[in-house]
Design a protein around this motif. Sequence first.
Motif, PDB file in Angstrom:
ATOM      1  N   THR A 178       0.830  -1.170   0.061  1.00 48.57           N
ATOM      2  CA  THR A 178      -0.182   0.009   0.025  1.00 48.57           C
ATOM      3  C   THR A 178       0.892   1.231   0.105  1.00 48.57           C
ATOM      4  O   THR A 178       1.962   1.379   0.822  1.00 48.57           O
ATOM      5  N   THR A 179       0.499   2.115  -0.978  1.00 44.82           N
ATOM      6  CA  THR A 179       1.443   3.446  -0.931  1.00 44.82           C
ATOM      7  C   THR A 179       1.177   4.368   0.248  1.00 44.82           C
ATOM      8  O   THR A 179       0.001   4.541   0.717  1.00 44.82           O
ATOM      9  N   VAL A 180       2.147   4.948   0.952  1.00 43.96           N
ATOM     10  CA  VAL A 180       2.041   5.798   1.931  1.00 43.96           C
ATOM     11  C   VAL A 180       2.591   7.044   1.510  1.00 43.96           C
ATOM     12  O   VAL A 180       2.246   8.134   1.854  1.00 43.96           O
ATOM     13  N   TYR A 181       3.884   7.120   0.968  1.00 45.72           N
ATOM     14  CA  TYR A 181       4.496   8.322   0.644  1.00 45.72           C
ATOM     15  C   TYR A 181       4.252   8.716  -1.131  1.00 45.72           C
ATOM     16  O   TYR A 181       4.548   7.599  -1.803  1.00 45.72           O
ATOM     17  N   ALA A 182       4.431   9.802  -1.359  1.00 48.18           N
ATOM     18  CA  ALA A 182       4.517  10.276  -2.902  1.00 48.18           C
ATOM     19  C   ALA A 182       5.998  10.078  -3.327  1.00 48.18           C
ATOM     20  O   ALA A 182       6.925  10.138  -2.296  1.00 48.18           O
ATOM     21  N   ASP A 183       6.293   9.972  -4.537  1.00 45.57           N
ATOM     22  CA  ASP A 183       7.624   9.810  -5.014  1.00 45.57           C
ATOM     23  C   ASP A 183       8.306  11.105  -4.619  1.00 45.57           C
ATOM     24  O   ASP A 183       7.413  12.330  -4.767  1.00 45.57           O
ATOM     25  N   GLY A 184       9.543  11.211  -4.488  1.00 45.46           N
ATOM     26  CA  GLY A 184      10.316  12.284  -3.993  1.00 45.46           C
ATOM     27  C   GLY A 184      10.433  12.501  -2.886  1.00 45.46           C
ATOM     28  O   GLY A 184      11.096  13.471  -2.568  1.00 45.46           O
ATOM     29  N   SER A 185       9.705  11.580  -1.933  1.00 45.08           N
ATOM     30  CA  SER A 185      10.040  11.558  -0.536  1.00 45.08           C
ATOM     31  C   SER A 185      11.283  11.644  -0.006  1.00 45.08           C
ATOM     32  O   SER A 185      11.836  10.504  -0.652  1.00 45.08           O
ATOM     33  N   ASP A 186      11.706  12.011   0.923  1.00 45.57           N
ATOM     34  CA  ASP A 186      13.038  11.796   1.376  1.00 45.57           C
ATOM     35  C   ASP A 186      13.124  11.570   2.799  1.00 45.57           C
ATOM     36  O   ASP A 186      12.283  12.021   3.513  1.00 45.57           O
ATOM     37  N   PHE A 187      14.069  10.559   3.442  1.00 40.39           N
ATOM     38  CA  PHE A 187      14.125  10.375   4.586  1.00 40.39           C
ATOM     39  C   PHE A 187      15.547  10.397   5.205  1.00 40.39           C
ATOM     40  O   PHE A 187      16.340  10.301   4.465  1.00 40.39           O
ATOM     41  N   GLU A 188      15.512  10.165   6.799  1.00 40.93           N
ATOM     42  CA  GLU A 188      16.780  10.445   7.262  1.00 40.93           C
ATOM     43  C   GLU A 188      17.043   9.144   8.084  1.00 40.93           C
ATOM     44  O   GLU A 188      16.081   8.891   8.827  1.00 40.93           O
ATOM     45  N   ILE A 189      18.009   8.325   7.886  1.00 40.73           N
ATOM     46  CA  ILE A 189      18.440   7.162   8.697  1.00 40.73           C
ATOM     47  C   ILE A 189      18.219   7.474  10.225  1.00 40.73           C
ATOM     48  O   ILE A 189      19.041   8.338  10.410  1.00 40.73           O
ATOM     49  N   GLY A 190      17.636   6.881  10.780  1.00 44.66           N
ATOM     50  CA  GLY A 190      17.553   6.933  12.430  1.00 44.66           C
ATOM     51  C   GLY A 190      16.756   7.908  13.089  1.00 44.66           C
ATOM     52  O   GLY A 190      16.393   7.905  14.261  1.00 44.66           O
ATOM     53  N   LYS A 191      15.787   8.590  11.897  1.00 47.96           N
ATOM     54  CA  LYS A 191      14.737   9.637  12.463  1.00 47.96           C
ATOM     55  C   LYS A 191      13.286   9.100  11.717  1.00 47.96           C
ATOM     56  O   LYS A 191      13.213   9.168  10.757  1.00 47.96           O
ATOM     57  N   GLY A 192      12.508   9.045  12.797  1.00 49.65           N
ATOM     58  CA  GLY A 192      11.139   8.619  12.609  1.00 49.65           C
ATOM     59  C   GLY A 192      10.587   9.723  11.770  1.00 49.65           C
ATOM     60  O   GLY A 192      10.821  10.962  11.929  1.00 49.65           O
ATOM     61  N   VAL A 193       9.276   9.246  11.323  1.00 47.33           N
ATOM     62  CA  VAL A 193       8.352  10.467  10.525  1.00 47.33           C
ATOM     63  C   VAL A 193       7.191  10.533  11.290  1.00 47.33           C
ATOM     64  O   VAL A 193       6.527   9.527  11.275  1.00 47.33           O
ATOM     65  N   THR A 194       6.676  11.668  11.633  1.00 47.98           N
ATOM     66  CA  THR A 194       5.396  11.663  12.210  1.00 47.98           C
ATOM     67  C   THR A 194       4.372  11.933  11.191  1.00 47.98           C
ATOM     68  O   THR A 194       4.198  13.132  10.385  1.00 47.98           O
ATOM     69  N   LEU A 195       3.602  11.104  10.963  1.00 48.76           N
ATOM     70  CA  LEU A 195       2.605  11.078   9.979  1.00 48.76           C
ATOM     71  C   LEU A 195       1.226  11.869  10.201  1.00 48.76           C
ATOM     72  O   LEU A 195       0.372  12.335   9.581  1.00 48.76           O
ATOM     73  N   ARG A 196       0.887  11.548  11.755  1.00 42.80           N
ATOM     74  CA  ARG A 196      -0.315  12.206  12.236  1.00 42.80           C
ATOM     75  C   ARG A 196      -0.058  12.472  13.736  1.00 42.80           C
ATOM     76  O   ARG A 196       0.707  12.004  14.303  1.00 42.80           O
ATOM     77  N   ASP A 197      -0.372  13.778  14.010  1.00 44.74           N
ATOM     78  CA  ASP A 197      -0.143  14.144  15.396  1.00 44.74           C
ATOM     79  C   ASP A 197      -1.388  14.022  16.383  1.00 44.74           C
ATOM     80  O   ASP A 197      -2.580  14.031  15.758  1.00 44.74           O
ATOM     81  N   GLY A 198      -0.974  13.713  17.651  1.00 42.56           N
ATOM     82  CA  GLY A 198      -2.027  13.340  18.564  1.00 42.56           C
ATOM     83  C   GLY A 198      -1.608  13.587  19.731  1.00 42.56           C
ATOM     84  O   GLY A 198      -0.491  13.800  20.115  1.00 42.56           O
ATOM     85  N   THR A 199      -2.933  13.600  20.852  1.00 45.61           N
ATOM     86  CA  THR A 199      -2.440  13.875  22.136  1.00 45.61           C
ATOM     87  C   THR A 199      -2.698  12.882  23.298  1.00 45.61           C
ATOM     88  O   THR A 199      -2.528  12.800  24.362  1.00 45.61           O
ATOM     89  N   ASP A 200      -3.651  11.671  22.822  1.00 50.06           N
ATOM     90  CA  ASP A 200      -3.917  10.589  23.820  1.00 50.06           C
ATOM     91  C   ASP A 200      -3.095   9.580  23.703  1.00 50.06           C
ATOM     92  O   ASP A 200      -2.790   8.761  24.715  1.00 50.06           O
ATOM     93  N   VAL A 201      -2.622   9.156  22.570  1.00 49.59           N
ATOM     94  CA  VAL A 201      -1.831   7.788  22.425  1.00 49.59           C
ATOM     95  C   VAL A 201      -0.831   8.031  21.195  1.00 49.59           C
ATOM     96  O   VAL A 201      -1.039   8.832  20.065  1.00 49.59           O
ATOM     97  N   THR A 202       0.380   7.386  21.235  1.00 47.42           N
ATOM     98  CA  THR A 202       1.210   7.351  20.088  1.00 47.42           C
ATOM     99  C   THR A 202       1.311   5.776  19.351  1.00 47.42           C
ATOM    100  O   THR A 202       1.485   5.024  20.284  1.00 47.42           O
ATOM    101  N   ILE A 203       1.222   5.550  18.172  1.00 41.63           N
ATOM    102  CA  ILE A 203       1.382   4.335  17.442  1.00 41.63           C
ATOM    103  C   ILE A 203       2.540   4.476  16.753  1.00 41.63           C
ATOM    104  O   ILE A 203       2.831   5.341  15.856  1.00 41.63           O
ATOM    105  N   ILE A 204       3.593   3.721  17.025  1.00 38.55           N
ATOM    106  CA  ILE A 204       4.854   3.660  16.226  1.00 38.55           C
ATOM    107  C   ILE A 204       4.843   2.351  15.366  1.00 38.55           C
ATOM    108  O   ILE A 204       4.608   1.257  15.947  1.00 38.55           O
ATOM    109  N   ALA A 205       5.089   2.734  14.098  1.00 42.12           N
ATOM    110  CA  ALA A 205       5.200   1.332  13.398  1.00 42.12           C
ATOM    111  C   ALA A 205       6.201   1.289  12.219  1.00 42.12           C
ATOM    112  O   ALA A 205       6.944   2.332  12.043  1.00 42.12           O
ATOM    113  N   SER A 206       6.441   0.471  11.601  1.00 43.00           N
ATOM    114  CA  SER A 206       7.270   0.322  10.294  1.00 43.00           C
ATOM    115  C   SER A 206       6.913  -0.533   9.299  1.00 43.00           C
ATOM    116  O   SER A 206       6.124  -1.554   9.447  1.00 43.00           O
TER     117      SER A 206
END
Length: 238
Positions: A178-206
Amino acid sequence: MSYTLIGKHEKDSRANRDGYVSAMLEMMEKNKDLIHVDCDLMGCINTGKLLKAFPGQTFNAGIAEQNAMGVAAGMAATGLDVFIHSFGCFAARRMFDQAFLAAGYSKLPVHVIGSDPGVCAAFNGATHMPFEDCALYMSVPESVVIDSCDYAQTYALTKKLAQEPGLSYMRLIRKGFTTVYADGSDFEIGKGVTLRDGTDVTIIASGILVDEALKAEEQLAAKGISARVIDMHTWKPL
């Protein structure tokens, strides 16, 4: 790091493996010291394209994963930058001793690609479902371990791994993702990406669970629960 989130839960018409192949084709054109070693699985991961375009930089070591890692480490010891691929079960269980000693202990730039990890192996059955692959490679001092989620992320992180000076492992689903990111997206090794912000709970996935985490966030939001979603594509360094 810059990225564009699509997150519409839609299947990509491309194969995730082609994110790796496309990045390698571009890099091999510019860097004649960049090598790909395969374990008789070029048809499965589409690296036959690399062999056709760069026959002097692409090698098939056959169904001999332990020897293949020795070959990859030997090449790296001569100053080459080497990527080596097999199914995740073989890239982890079968060749780990050689990866640890020949590449990890020697701090050589060998970048292992393990395809079809976990349940992604589907009908190949339990023998082809490694759940411990990342755990094994995380045990190697100074290693880099990545679980990529889609074409754009695989493409970007393959290019980043080529700059890493030591042993790395990236697991990836070959197709049907399933597509999550658009082409041209860039990432940093060792640093996560916050896809949605929230205040009650945090879900960490890969990996394949990033899209599932986004679905969970939507279901929680419908119940009035604010969830933050983080794509932690890098397991090590964290």
